[in-house]
Design a protein around this motif. Structure first.
Motif, mmCIF file in Angstrom:
data_model
loop_
_atom_site.group_PDB
_atom_site.id
_atom_site.type_symbol
_atom_site.label_atom_id
_atom_site.label_comp_id
_atom_site.label_asym_id
_atom_site.label_seq_id
_atom_site.Cartn_x
_atom_site.Cartn_y
_atom_site.Cartn_z
ATOM 1 N N SER A 63 0.776 -1.251 0.128
ATOM 2 C CA SER A 63 -0.056 0.084 0.004
ATOM 3 C C SER A 63 0.843 1.366 0.001
ATOM 4 C CB SER A 63 -0.742 0.100 1.148
ATOM 5 O OG SER A 63 -0.153 -0.106 2.348
ATOM 6 N N ASP A 64 2.276 1.170 0.042
ATOM 7 C CA ASP A 64 3.159 2.424 -0.170
ATOM 8 C C ASP A 64 3.493 2.279 -1.589
ATOM 9 O OD1 ASP A 64 2.598 3.665 2.246
ATOM 10 O OD2 ASP A 64 4.270 2.967 3.378
ATOM 11 N N ASP A 65 3.262 1.298 -2.418
ATOM 12 C CA ASP A 65 4.013 1.374 -3.650
ATOM 13 C C ASP A 65 3.747 2.919 -4.393
ATOM 14 O OD1 ASP A 65 5.083 -1.046 -3.305
ATOM 15 O OD2 ASP A 65 3.795 -2.229 -4.708
ATOM 16 N N ASN A 66 2.603 3.296 -4.123
ATOM 17 C CA ASN A 66 2.667 4.834 -4.837
ATOM 18 C C ASN A 66 3.165 5.831 -4.052
ATOM 19 O OD1 ASN A 66 0.783 4.757 -2.515
ATOM 20 N ND2 ASN A 66 -0.945 5.846 -3.537
ATOM 21 N N PRO A 72 8.305 -0.055 -6.973
ATOM 22 C CA PRO A 72 7.575 -1.508 -7.486
ATOM 23 C C PRO A 72 8.239 -1.704 -8.870
ATOM 24 C CG PRO A 72 5.921 0.586 -7.943
ATOM 25 C CD PRO A 72 7.186 0.836 -7.033
ATOM 26 N N ARG A 73 8.183 -3.209 -9.196
ATOM 27 C CA ARG A 73 8.881 -3.467 -10.525
ATOM 28 C C ARG A 73 8.235 -2.753 -11.691
ATOM 29 N NH1 ARG A 73 11.856 -7.652 -11.749
ATOM 30 N NH2 ARG A 73 11.460 -8.522 -9.499
ATOM 31 N N SER A 292 10.095 -3.642 -2.531
ATOM 32 C CA SER A 292 11.309 -3.107 -2.606
ATOM 33 C C SER A 292 11.328 -1.694 -1.993
ATOM 34 C CB SER A 292 11.978 -3.203 -3.981
ATOM 35 O OG SER A 292 12.012 -4.530 -4.383
ATOM 36 N N PHE A 293 12.203 -1.237 -0.838
ATOM 37 C CA PHE A 293 12.368 0.075 -0.529
ATOM 38 C C PHE A 293 12.945 0.838 -1.316
ATOM 39 C CE2 PHE A 293 11.202 -1.734 3.853
ATOM 40 C CZ PHE A 293 10.228 -1.027 4.186
ATOM 41 N N VAL A 363 13.924 -5.538 -6.536
ATOM 42 C CA VAL A 363 14.496 -4.758 -7.717
ATOM 43 C C VAL A 363 15.504 -3.576 -7.151
ATOM 44 C CG1 VAL A 363 12.486 -4.861 -9.256
ATOM 45 C CG2 VAL A 363 12.604 -3.113 -7.632
ATOM 46 N N THR A 364 15.223 -3.258 -5.853
ATOM 47 C CA THR A 364 16.355 -2.387 -5.442
ATOM 48 C C THR A 364 17.454 -2.807 -4.473
ATOM 49 O OG1 THR A 364 15.013 -2.029 -3.556
ATOM 50 C CG2 THR A 364 14.276 -0.475 -5.174
#
Length: 554
Positions: A63-66, A72-73, A292-293, A363-364
């Protein structure tokens, strides 16, 4: 036994299923169904109110991807500027609000005491307040309705109400809920109570107060005062405390791996799950694709001496993952997967551990550890029984600290009562207002140091709980999204790269400083001011021209 909350949702679902089994042409019209078969007694009120419990928000691992916290990938379409105005939908749906109004226009008919009727009305008004607030957050001005509509209702073609008026109506609902819901000691277990209403009121009023303050709109002080008062009312009950077993290296992350939050004093409200009865899939999802942070988030975590990395002599740099995690706030290794992190705790007592950051699957390279259970039984698809927070006491403490700081009233006593309670859990030095030093690398260079550090504490403590984008919006800080660090990953030096199989890292690109570039076609995102609001769907604007104009920029 975790029974009651599940029973609430099942009873509501049973009512819906029963009402849908009748032949469509033989059904009573929806606006008459409850009039003829419902609202006769307290049980009817209870059953109808049950349906609203599932609408309360729970924490979510993506829910923090935005926001600037995660990368996000696939690029978030809204923040990437590729979101298109929907033809219909897009959040412009009023089904739940209509059901709330349907109840509120009929509940008085039940043969029950006035106190009973007002209690169920308070439950529904609390949810209606939350639903309308989310509409305002998303769209700004919206149509406020206090009655359910049918196909002939002229209100179907009404213009939008100013957001100020809608939020004042939301506040009225919240105040009604606070007044008429019982204190927890007198409330039925797992049903709404006064503390839940105050915690939600504090959340909503902080959002509205800061939204108005940072846009120069009237009423900011009043909403901030309401946020502080509601939060303090929860604090003063003495019903809640920060979860701690005296283990600062595990207590934070373990809080989110509880199979039973009933009785946990940090849970103001939780959604509870039972094996083979009510389960979820979040643990499996986070095991399949670990969030991924961003580099920006990782940089914001303090060192163990309480200083930011730009000021602390204990910061060892980020040339290796081991150096970067050394001497940091203990929440660092409870939020971010690092070497020796236990992925799986096997039945025979052995453990599978991380040896290197997971890339490129993460990814990070900064994989999230929050909500990640080492118990493989929790990974089975749709079989997780870990309870989820709806309202957590830590958030209420942070609300109180921020509201008081925004009002210019955050004394050391306030900080001791709030921020330092969170720091005690993880063994961090207390925040001391008198010795705070402005971070030269702050994301908020113009902000007073106390507010800056309260925002930092909020970002870390509530990471991955779905608050960050709302915070960016209410502070009017969309520019944060354009920071290049928000789409970068860890430093993948040639020495670190050499520790991986060549095929695993061959496709990973880095910038001039060796930080992983997640999106190789851009070096930074662009913030557009229109992104402070979502657009209204085209079909709704066509059917009701009174909703015009479209939100600015769309």
């Amino acid at each position: 036994m975790k029974k009651l909350l599940f029973a609430i949702s099942v009873t509501g679902a049973a009512f819906l299923a029963t009402s849908c089994q009748r032949d469509f042409l033989d059904r009573l019209p929806e606006d008459r169904l409850s009039e003829e078969t419902f609202f006769k007694n307290e049980n009817d009120l209870r059953i109808f109110a049950n349906r609203f419990y599932s609408l309360m928000p729970v924490q979510g691992h993506t829910s923090d991807d935005n926001s600037d916290n995660f990368v996000p990938r696939n690029r978030n379409t809204f923040l990437a500027g590729t979101y298109t105005v929907p033809n219909t939908g897009g959040g412009w749906d009023w089904t739940n609000e209509r059901q709330a109004n349907y109840f509120l226009n009929r509940y008085q008919r039940a043969e029950a005491s006035d106190a009973v009727k007002q209690r169920y009305a308070a439950e529904v008004r609390l949810v209606r307040a939350y639903l309308y607030w989310r509409k305002v957050v998303q769209f700004g001005d919206v149509v406020w309705l206090s009655k359910d509509l049918n196909e002939q209702s002229p209100e179907l073609y009404a213009p939008r109400n100013p957001r100020k008026d809608v939020m004042d109506s939301v506040l009225a609902d919240l105040n009604f809920a606070v007044e008429h819901l019982p204190v927890p000691a007198s409330a039925e277990q797992d049903r709404f109570n006064k503390d839940i209403a105050n915690a939600m009121k504090a959340r909503i009023c902080l959002w509205e107060g800061t939204y108005r303050k940072y846009r120069g709109l009237p009423g900011a002080t009043e909403y901030l005062r309401d946020a502080a008062t509601a939060a303090l009312d929860v604090i003063n009950t003495g019903n809640y405390a920060i979860y701690s077993t005296g283990n600062p290296t595990r207590d934070y992350v373990n809080l989110f791996l509880q199979e039973e939050l009933r009785g946990n004093k940090e849970a103001i409200m939780a959604r509870r799950f039972v094996k083979d009865v009510s389960m979820h899939n979040i643990t499996r999802q986070i095991s399949d694709v670990w969030p991924s942070f961003s580099k920006n988030f990782v940089r914001s975590i303090l060192c163990a001496d309480g200083l930011p990395i730009s000021l602390s002599p204990d910061y060892l740099g980020d040339d290796t993952p081991e150096n970067e995690r050394a001497n940091r706030d203990p929440r660092y290794t409870q939020l971010i997967v690092t070497r020796d992190y236990v992925v799986t705790q096997n039945a025979d007592g052995s453990a599978d551990k991380i040896t290197l950051p997971r890339i490129p699957a993460v990814v990070t390279g900064y994989a999230s550890a929050k909500y990640k259970s080492p118990d493989p039984l929790q990974w089975v698809a749709n079989q997780s029984t870990l309870d989820l927070f709806v309202l957590r006491y830590a958030e209420t403490l942070l609300i109180y600290a921020e509201a008081k700081a925004e009002l210019g009233e955050a004394s050391q006593g306030v900080i001791d009562q709030t921020i330092n309670q969170l720091r005690d859990r993880v063994g961090m030095p207390h925040m001391n207002i008198a010795t705070l030093v402005k971070d030269p690398a702050s994301d908020f260079p113009a902000l007073p140091v106390l507010l800056d550090e309260i925002r930092r504490e909020r970002r870390i403590e509530l990471a991955q709980e779905g608050f960050r984008f709302d915070d960016i919006i209410r502070w009017k800080e969309g520019r944060l999204i354009a920071n290049p660090e928000t789409i970068l990953g860890m430093k993948l030096t040639p020495a670190l790269r050499a520790q991986y199989p060549a095929s695993q890292v061959a496709g990973i690109q880095v910038d001039a400083n060796n930080y992983i570039r997640v999106y190789t076609d851009i070096t930074a995102r662009t913030w557009n001011e229109k992104l402070y609001l979502y657009p209204l769907p085209l079909q709704e604007l066509t059917l009701n021209p009174q909703l015009a104009p479209q939100n600015t920029g769309w």
